[in-house]
Design an enzyme around this catalytic site. Structure first.
Site, PDB file in Angstrom:
ATOM      1  N   SER A  40       0.843  -1.196   0.000  1.00  0.00           N
ATOM      2  CA  SER A  40       0.000   0.000   0.000  1.00  0.00           C
ATOM      3  C   SER A  40       0.874   1.240   0.000  1.00  0.00           C
ATOM      4  CB  SER A  40      -0.896   0.020   1.239  1.00  0.00           C
ATOM      5  OG  SER A  40      -1.403   1.333   1.419  1.00  0.00           O
ATOM      6  N   HIS A  98      -1.105  -1.285  -4.244  1.00  0.00           N
ATOM      7  CA  HIS A  98      -2.404  -1.000  -3.637  1.00  0.00           C
ATOM      8  C   HIS A  98      -2.493   0.512  -3.451  1.00  0.00           C
ATOM      9  CE1 HIS A  98      -5.909  -2.030  -1.099  1.00  0.00           C
ATOM     10  NE2 HIS A  98      -5.503  -1.062  -0.293  1.00  0.00           N
ATOM     11  N   ASP A 127      -4.610   3.582  -2.234  1.00  0.00           N
ATOM     12  CA  ASP A 127      -5.714   3.922  -1.328  1.00  0.00           C
ATOM     13  C   ASP A 127      -6.283   5.295  -1.656  1.00  0.00           C
ATOM     14  OD1 ASP A 127      -6.014   1.717   0.599  1.00  0.00           O
ATOM     15  OD2 ASP A 127      -3.918   2.168   1.097  1.00  0.00           O
ATOM     16  N   MET A 156      -9.035   8.015  -0.710  1.00  0.00           N
ATOM     17  CA  MET A 156      -9.921   8.418   0.403  1.00  0.00           C
ATOM     18  C   MET A 156     -10.482   9.803   0.126  1.00  0.00           C
ATOM     19  SD  MET A 156      -7.677   7.280   3.682  1.00  0.00           S
ATOM     20  CE  MET A 156      -6.708   5.756   3.692  1.00  0.00           C
ATOM     21  N   HIS A 202      -8.150   0.965  -4.122  1.00  0.00           N
ATOM     22  CA  HIS A 202      -9.068   0.721  -3.001  1.00  0.00           C
ATOM     23  C   HIS A 202      -9.844   2.007  -2.773  1.00  0.00           C
ATOM     24  CE1 HIS A 202      -9.438  -0.243   1.600  1.00  0.00           C
ATOM     25  NE2 HIS A 202     -10.610  -0.242   0.975  1.00  0.00           N
ATOM     26  N   MET A 256     -12.046   4.177  -1.070  1.00  0.00           N
ATOM     27  CA  MET A 256     -12.741   4.505   0.192  1.00  0.00           C
ATOM     28  C   MET A 256     -13.459   5.829  -0.008  1.00  0.00           C
ATOM     29  SD  MET A 256      -9.732   3.184   2.708  1.00  0.00           S
ATOM     30  CE  MET A 256      -8.500   3.264   1.415  1.00  0.00           C
ATOM     31  N   MET A 313     -11.413  -6.110   5.112  1.00  0.00           N
ATOM     32  CA  MET A 313     -10.608  -5.160   5.894  1.00  0.00           C
ATOM     33  C   MET A 313     -10.287  -5.763   7.258  1.00  0.00           C
ATOM     34  SD  MET A 313      -9.962  -2.557   4.042  1.00  0.00           S
ATOM     35  CE  MET A 313      -9.113  -1.622   5.329  1.00  0.00           C
ATOM     36  N   ASP A 368      -6.376  -6.456   4.177  1.00  0.00           N
ATOM     37  CA  ASP A 368      -5.769  -5.117   4.199  1.00  0.00           C
ATOM     38  C   ASP A 368      -5.880  -4.538   5.598  1.00  0.00           C
ATOM     39  OD1 ASP A 368      -4.917  -2.525   3.667  1.00  0.00           O
ATOM     40  OD2 ASP A 368      -6.686  -1.982   2.468  1.00  0.00           O
TER      41      ASP A 368
END
Ligand code: DX5
Ligand code: ZN
Length: 246
Positions: A9, A34, A36, A38, A75, A77, A168, A202
């Site tokens: 990540s 990965h 992320d 957000m 990912h 979010m 998660m 994760d």
């Protein structure tokens, strides 16, 4: 179980030199990155959006086959996963993993029937992601039971079935949190029904927790602080891989 896929990540990378950090991570033996994303709504933190993904894509060779080396495992979010599918495809995302919780908005439903209707929306979103030319993943927060996935995984339409499930093992939002072993029964339940499914874990994964996750049946391993905080990231990546493959 399918073969190990190690997906560091980049949340724990140096954001001021993301391109070289991403490139080096692949050279260090990572399969995927990965990424992320957000939005400050779905989770109480902000990272980055499509323009940054475009820039890091230019430092990492785009895979020529599904699941190949250099896959960008995004990912998401974010509160409105459907809205960003096309943008992330354009930016160079290969696998778009949205949160189940963001795809069904039962809080806004006015009747139980309406809640039931909304159950079909994760399947519609998966189909849409596939139509846009990406692999599709569906992620569950710790509070969401694994049972919400059975209908989706059993869909008779291949386009509506996810290519990966993400369980998660921390509350999404931040790197460096403590691994929640309480989430492993979800992995076990998925693996016992679906021997070939890509199951990603994760949060809090590293040399001290990988064996539990691998024994439960996870094969796609995300690790942020354990890889980027290591003196020898290549060694950690190979340790994670060997733990899954043994
Ligand atoms: C948390 C992110 C994770 C995070 C994991 O919301 O989804 O990908 O980077 O970090 P570690 O491996 O440090 O727990
Ligand atoms: Zn993540």
């Amino acid at each position: 179980a399918p073969k190990a896929i190690i997906a560091p990540s980049i949340l724990s990378a140096d954001f001021a030199s993301l391109g070289p950090e991403c490139c080096r991570t692949i050279q260090n033996g990572a399969d995927w990155l990965h990424v992320d994303i957000m939005d400050g709504h779905f989770v109480p933190n902000l990272t980055f959006g499509p323009p940054v993904v475009v820039k890091i894509r230019s430092h990492v060779v785009k895979p020529t086959e599904d699941y190949g080396k250099g896959t960008f495992d995004c990912h998401m979010m974010i509160a409105e996963p459907k809205k960003w599918v096309k943008e992330f495809k354009k930016a160079g995302c290969d696998l778009y993993c949205f949160h189940y919780e963001a795809s069904i908005d039962s809080s806004a439903a006015e009747s139980p029937e309406e809640v039931t209707d909304r159950r079909s929306s994760p399947r519609e979103l998966i189909q849409y992601i596939h139509e846009q030319g990406m692999l599709a993943g569906i992620a569950l927060k710790p509070a969401t039971p694994v049972d919400v996935l059975w209908d989706i995984l059993a869909s008779p339409e291949k386009l509506e079935r996810p290519d990966m499930v993400l369980i998660m093992t921390v509350e999404p939002g931040f790197g460096g949190q403590k691994f929640m072993a309480s989430e492993l029964p979800k992995v076990r339940a998925l693996r016992s029904k679906y021997p070939d499914l890509n199951i990603e874990v994760d949060g809090g994964l590293g040399p001290g927790t990988i064996d539990q996750a691998a024994n439960a049946g996870a094969n796609v391993i995300v690790a942020g602080s354990a890889v980027f905080g290591a003196k020898d990231p290549a060694e950690v990546i190979s340790l994670l891989r060997n733990s899954v493959n043994k």
